[in-house]
Design a protein around this motif. Structure first.
Motif, PDB file in Angstrom:
ATOM      1  N   GLY A   1       0.806  -1.222   0.000  1.00  7.71           N
ATOM      2  CA  GLY A   1       0.000   0.000   0.000  1.00  7.71           C
ATOM      3  C   GLY A   1       0.836   1.267   0.000  1.00  7.71           C
ATOM      4  N   ASN A   2       0.873   1.986  -1.137  1.00  5.43           N
ATOM      5  CA  ASN A   2       1.465   3.316  -1.089  1.00  5.43           C
ATOM      6  C   ASN A   2       0.481   4.251  -0.407  1.00  5.43           C
ATOM      7  OD1 ASN A   2      -0.440   4.334  -3.030  1.00  5.43           O
ATOM      8  ND2 ASN A   2       0.828   3.485  -4.666  1.00  5.43           N
ATOM      9  N   ALA A   3       0.907   5.485  -0.195  1.00  4.59           N
ATOM     10  CA  ALA A   3       0.057   6.414   0.554  1.00  4.59           C
ATOM     11  C   ALA A   3      -1.285   6.618  -0.125  1.00  4.59           C
ATOM     12  CB  ALA A   3       0.782   7.760   0.705  1.00  4.59           C
ATOM     13  N   GLY A   4      -1.278   6.776  -1.453  1.00  6.57           N
ATOM     14  CA  GLY A   4      -2.522   7.057  -2.157  1.00  6.57           C
ATOM     15  C   GLY A   4      -3.534   5.939  -2.038  1.00  6.57           C
TER      16      GLY A   4
ATOM     17  N   ARG B   1      -8.811   3.279   3.225  1.00  9.65           N
ATOM     18  CA  ARG B   1      -9.333   3.660   4.536  1.00  9.65           C
ATOM     19  C   ARG B   1     -10.578   4.521   4.400  1.00  9.65           C
ATOM     20  NH1 ARG B   1     -10.302   7.304   9.078  1.00  9.65           N
ATOM     21  NH2 ARG B   1      -9.387   6.361  10.930  1.00  9.65           N
ATOM     22  N   SER B   2     -10.550   5.494   3.499  1.00  8.81           N
ATOM     23  CA  SER B   2     -11.699   6.362   3.266  1.00  8.81           C
ATOM     24  C   SER B   2     -12.886   5.561   2.741  1.00  8.81           C
ATOM     25  CB  SER B   2     -11.322   7.462   2.276  1.00  8.81           C
ATOM     26  OG  SER B   2     -12.453   8.194   1.851  1.00  8.81           O
ATOM     27  N   LEU B   3     -12.614   4.687   1.779  1.00 10.56           N
ATOM     28  CA  LEU B   3     -13.671   3.864   1.200  1.00 10.56           C
ATOM     29  C   LEU B   3     -14.275   2.945   2.260  1.00 10.56           C
ATOM     30  CD1 LEU B   3     -15.186   2.909  -1.312  1.00 10.56           C
ATOM     31  CD2 LEU B   3     -13.276   1.361  -1.789  1.00 10.56           C
ATOM     32  N   THR B   4     -13.419   2.355   3.081  1.00  7.84           N
ATOM     33  CA  THR B   4     -13.894   1.468   4.139  1.00  7.84           C
ATOM     34  C   THR B   4     -14.810   2.201   5.105  1.00  7.84           C
ATOM     35  OG1 THR B   4     -11.942   0.034   3.995  1.00  7.84           O
ATOM     36  CG2 THR B   4     -13.145   0.037   6.087  1.00  7.84           C
ATOM     37  N   ALA B   5     -14.399   3.392   5.526  1.00  8.44           N
ATOM     38  CA  ALA B   5     -15.218   4.169   6.458  1.00  8.44           C
ATOM     39  C   ALA B   5     -16.586   4.471   5.857  1.00  8.44           C
ATOM     40  CB  ALA B   5     -14.503   5.461   6.843  1.00  8.44           C
ATOM     41  N   GLY B   6     -16.610   4.856   4.578  1.00  6.81           N
ATOM     42  CA  GLY B   6     -17.873   5.190   3.936  1.00  6.81           C
ATOM     43  C   GLY B   6     -18.765   3.981   3.746  1.00  6.81           C
ATOM     44  N   LEU B   7     -18.177   2.833   3.400  1.00  9.32           N
ATOM     45  CA  LEU B   7     -18.966   1.622   3.217  1.00  9.32           C
ATOM     46  C   LEU B   7     -19.556   1.142   4.540  1.00  9.32           C
ATOM     47  CD1 LEU B   7     -16.668  -0.322   0.731  1.00  9.32           C
ATOM     48  CD2 LEU B   7     -18.856   0.765   0.200  1.00  9.32           C
ATOM     49  N   VAL B   8     -18.742   1.153   5.594  1.00  9.21           N
ATOM     50  CA  VAL B   8     -19.224   0.727   6.911  1.00  9.21           C
ATOM     51  C   VAL B   8     -20.384   1.614   7.364  1.00  9.21           C
ATOM     52  CG1 VAL B   8     -18.608   0.594   9.358  1.00  9.21           C
ATOM     53  CG2 VAL B   8     -17.077  -0.369   7.631  1.00  9.21           C
ATOM     54  N   ALA B   9     -20.255   2.920   7.114  1.00  9.30           N
ATOM     55  CA  ALA B   9     -21.315   3.848   7.507  1.00  9.30           C
ATOM     56  C   ALA B   9     -22.615   3.562   6.771  1.00  9.30           C
ATOM     57  CB  ALA B   9     -20.872   5.286   7.237  1.00  9.30           C
TER      58      ALA B   9
ATOM     59  N   ALA C   1      -0.869   1.709  10.526  1.00 10.69           N
ATOM     60  CA  ALA C   1      -0.615   3.033   9.957  1.00 10.69           C
ATOM     61  C   ALA C   1      -1.894   3.744   9.541  1.00 10.69           C
ATOM     62  CB  ALA C   1       0.333   2.914   8.760  1.00 10.69           C
ATOM     63  N   TYR C   2      -2.900   3.000   9.061  1.00 14.30           N
ATOM     64  CA  TYR C   2      -4.067   3.648   8.459  1.00 14.30           C
ATOM     65  C   TYR C   2      -5.376   3.384   9.198  1.00 14.30           C
ATOM     66  CZ  TYR C   2      -0.899   4.773   4.700  1.00 14.30           C
ATOM     67  OH  TYR C   2       0.166   5.270   3.977  1.00 14.30           O
ATOM     68  N   GLY C   3      -5.386   2.493  10.171  1.00 16.33           N
ATOM     69  CA  GLY C   3      -6.524   2.363  11.062  1.00 16.33           C
ATOM     70  C   GLY C   3      -7.804   1.869  10.425  1.00 16.33           C
ATOM     71  N   PHE C   4      -7.747   0.758   9.688  1.00 19.10           N
ATOM     72  CA  PHE C   4      -8.969   0.213   9.095  1.00 19.10           C
ATOM     73  C   PHE C   4      -9.943  -0.264  10.178  1.00 19.10           C
ATOM     74  CE2 PHE C   4      -5.493  -0.848   6.005  1.00 19.10           C
ATOM     75  CZ  PHE C   4      -5.786   0.163   5.113  1.00 19.10           C
TER      76      PHE C   4
ATOM     77  N   ALA D   1     -13.944  -1.816  10.327  1.00 23.25           N
ATOM     78  CA  ALA D   1     -13.684  -2.987   9.499  1.00 23.25           C
ATOM     79  C   ALA D   1     -13.036  -4.084  10.326  1.00 23.25           C
ATOM     80  CB  ALA D   1     -12.775  -2.621   8.324  1.00 23.25           C
ATOM     81  N   GLU D   2     -13.155  -5.298   9.834  1.00 26.71           N
ATOM     82  CA  GLU D   2     -12.348  -6.396  10.353  1.00 26.71           C
ATOM     83  C   GLU D   2     -11.035  -6.406   9.579  1.00 26.71           C
ATOM     84  OE1 GLU D   2     -12.400 -11.287  10.774  1.00 26.71           O
ATOM     85  OE2 GLU D   2     -13.811 -10.256   9.439  1.00 26.71           O
ATOM     86  N   HIS D   3      -9.928  -6.608  10.271  1.00 29.09           N
ATOM     87  CA  HIS D   3      -8.632  -6.660   9.592  1.00 29.09           C
ATOM     88  C   HIS D   3      -8.075  -8.069   9.695  1.00 29.09           C
ATOM     89  CE1 HIS D   3      -4.090  -6.258   9.646  1.00 29.09           C
ATOM     90  NE2 HIS D   3      -4.438  -5.926   8.424  1.00 29.09           N
ATOM     91  N   VAL D   4      -7.716  -8.646   8.559  1.00 21.72           N
ATOM     92  CA  VAL D   4      -7.063  -9.947   8.505  1.00 21.72           C
ATOM     93  C   VAL D   4      -5.643  -9.732   7.998  1.00 21.72           C
ATOM     94  CG1 VAL D   4      -7.058 -12.239   7.473  1.00 21.72           C
ATOM     95  CG2 VAL D   4      -9.231 -11.152   8.075  1.00 21.72           C
ATOM     96  N   PRO D   5      -4.635  -9.947   8.835  1.00 25.37           N
ATOM     97  CA  PRO D   5      -3.247  -9.743   8.380  1.00 25.37           C
ATOM     98  C   PRO D   5      -2.876 -10.755   7.294  1.00 25.37           C
ATOM     99  CG  PRO D   5      -3.392  -9.861  10.785  1.00 25.37           C
ATOM    100  CD  PRO D   5      -4.701 -10.337  10.253  1.00 25.37           C
ATOM    101  N   VAL D   6      -2.523 -10.254   6.142  1.00 26.15           N
ATOM    102  CA  VAL D   6      -2.089 -11.097   5.028  1.00 26.15           C
ATOM    103  C   VAL D   6      -0.824 -10.477   4.447  1.00 26.15           C
ATOM    104  CG1 VAL D   6      -2.647 -12.031   2.759  1.00 26.15           C
ATOM    105  CG2 VAL D   6      -4.443 -11.828   4.486  1.00 26.15           C
ATOM    106  N   PRO D   7       0.291 -11.207   4.430  1.00 21.97           N
ATOM    107  CA  PRO D   7       1.536 -10.649   3.884  1.00 21.97           C
ATOM    108  C   PRO D   7       1.410 -10.321   2.405  1.00 21.97           C
ATOM    109  CG  PRO D   7       1.946 -12.649   5.168  1.00 21.97           C
ATOM    110  CD  PRO D   7       0.467 -12.559   4.971  1.00 21.97           C
ATOM    111  N   ARG D   8       2.356  -9.533   1.912  1.00 26.76           N
ATOM    112  CA  ARG D   8       2.350  -9.155   0.497  1.00 26.76           C
ATOM    113  C   ARG D   8       2.686 -10.325  -0.402  1.00 26.76           C
ATOM    114  NH1 ARG D   8       5.723  -3.890  -0.843  1.00 26.76           N
ATOM    115  NH2 ARG D   8       4.663  -4.315  -2.806  1.00 26.76           N
ATOM    116  N   SER D   9       3.258 -11.375   0.138  1.00 25.41           N
ATOM    117  CA  SER D   9       3.754 -12.489  -0.655  1.00 25.41           C
ATOM    118  C   SER D   9       2.632 -13.210  -1.393  1.00 25.41           C
ATOM    119  CB  SER D   9       4.487 -13.481   0.262  1.00 25.41           C
ATOM    120  OG  SER D   9       4.831 -14.655  -0.441  1.00 25.41           O
ATOM    121  N   SER D  10       2.994 -13.794  -2.540  1.00 28.30           N
ATOM    122  CA  SER D  10       2.050 -14.619  -3.304  1.00 28.30           C
ATOM    123  C   SER D  10       2.323 -16.108  -3.088  1.00 28.30           C
ATOM    124  CB  SER D  10       2.157 -14.300  -4.803  1.00 28.30           C
ATOM    125  OG  SER D  10       1.797 -12.965  -5.064  1.00 28.30           O
TER     126      SER D  10
END
Length: 381
Positions: free
Chosen positions: A24-27, A33-41, A57-60, A65-74
């Motif tokens: 996740g880059n900043a953008g 995060r913004s989309l998540t907040a709006g959808l939850v609302a 860093a971004y507080g989902f 939201a529920e957060h499930v830690p998933v590494p970047r790896s494939s």
């Protein structure tokens, strides 16, 4: 399960979605995060699959939201974890090429709609470029819909074979960094940075390759001849810090590396000009914040920057330090042009979609893709 109450108010959605984010880059992270907040609302149950540090860093979870830690790896373990998290979802929305590739692998064999948003202009040459094209074709083949944050990305998705590709609405939450109401006076911030009696130029970006920092240091050599000499402040951290600091010291460049900062808004409010020497972001966060903050912007013409800022910034050829340096010096010597850019920036920023408009567009797409399709009447009915 999601902490959102299952008793959804009348008129709100009952969807369950999974948002998949890589590093996740900043953008893209701010957007999710913004989309998540709006959808939850609006009653949508949202699970965000992203590395653990991204949620910190971004507080989902802070927006419901529920957060499930998933590494970047494939690797198979990570894909299996993502597949489990997506079980029972009405729709999966992946952000970025690599996150989209992992989502496509996790959804293999399932009929769950997959929405993909491409935020950045990924670029590579040689074998890496060939791999990039393979990944893009694999993703668009799997995606129900590809959203591009610029027209160029939409065209790219169509060229790669996307069944459906559209322009995405992406909003920058305001105010994100406090430039509208800074706690410290502008003069104090400038004094602390060492910019009293001299112009302050600000760049905000991680110290990674392809961010244009080397070009910025090349341009700074020309700025040493100005009177007074402008001070360049670069806020950000990354692997190139030692290399850049060595160049600054060896060449006695008027540049300060101030590391990762929590007061970017105040730095921006104190700056005379914002600098974007290079960016892979299609919708640069710094460019958006500079225009919102009415700070003149000089940017290299890369990715979707021209489409984003229109006539509200000084755009120069990519990878041309002489042109970049000259544009900055011209702007510093032309107060009328700086004021014109402030006014144009405010007008341009007003054309960008709001957070509410962004969420409304995305939710409309979700409804479109998850509604049962009517069966055509056959002959004899």
């Amino acid at each position: 399960m999601s902490p959102v109450n299952s008793r959804v108010p009348h008129g709100q959605s009952t969807l369950r979605t999974v948002q998949v984010l890589g590093g996740g880059n900043a953008g893209s992270s701010v957007h999710v995060r913004s989309l998540t907040a709006g959808l939850v609302a609006r009653g949508v149950r949202v699970t965000v699959c992203a590395p653990a540090e991204t949620d910190r860093a971004y507080g989902f979870t802070a927006v419901g939201a529920e957060h499930v830690p998933v590494p970047r790896s494939s690797d198979p373990v990570s894909v299996a974890a993502l597949r489990t998290a997506c079980a029972g979802a009405d729709l999966v929305h992946a952000h970025g090429l690599h996150a989209s590739f992992r989502a496509a692998l996790a959804l293999s064999g399932r009929r769950t709609p997959l929405v993909v948003t491409w935020h950045n202009h990924a670029h590579a040459e040689g074998p890496r470029g060939q791999l990039l094209r393979v990944l893009e074709r694999r993703v668009v083949k799997s995606a129900t819909l590809v959203l591009g944050t610029t027209s160029e990305l939409v065209d790219r998705a169509r060229h790669r074979g996307a069944r459906d590709a559209r322009l995405a609405a992406v909003a920058l939450p305001r105010p994100r960094t406090g430039y509208e109401h800074p706690e410290r006076p502008r003069s104090k911030v400038r004094a602390e940075l060492g910019a009293t009696g001299r112009p302050l130029l600000l760049s905000v970006a991680s110290l990674d390759p392809h961010r244009g920092h080397e070009l910025l240091l090349d341009a700074a050599r020309a700025w040493r001849l100005a009177d007074p000499v402008p001070l360049v402040v670069i806020a950000g951290e990354g692997p190139l810090r030692a290399l850049l600091q060595r160049r600054i010291e060896d060449e006695q460049l008027p540049v300060r590396l101030v590391g990762r900062r929590d007061d970017v808004g105040e730095l921006l409010a104190a700056a005379d000009v914002a600098l974007l020497p290079g960016s892979q972001e299609a919708r640069s966060v710094l460019a958006q914040e500079a225009l919102h903050a009415r700070v003149p912007l000089v940017a290299a013409r890369t990715g979707g920057i021209g489409e984003l800022v229109g006539e509200a910034a000084e755009l120069v050829p990519h990878r041309d330090p002489d042109a970049f340096a000259a544009a900055v010096l011209r702007l510093l010597g032309d107060p009328e042009r700086r004021q014109a850019l402030r006014d144009l920036g405010a007008l341009q920023a007003a054309t960008w979609p709001t957070e509410d408009e962004t969420v409304a567009q995305v939710l409309s797409i979700y409804d479109e893709l998850t509604q049962p399709q009517p069966r055509p009447l056959g002959r004899g009915y």
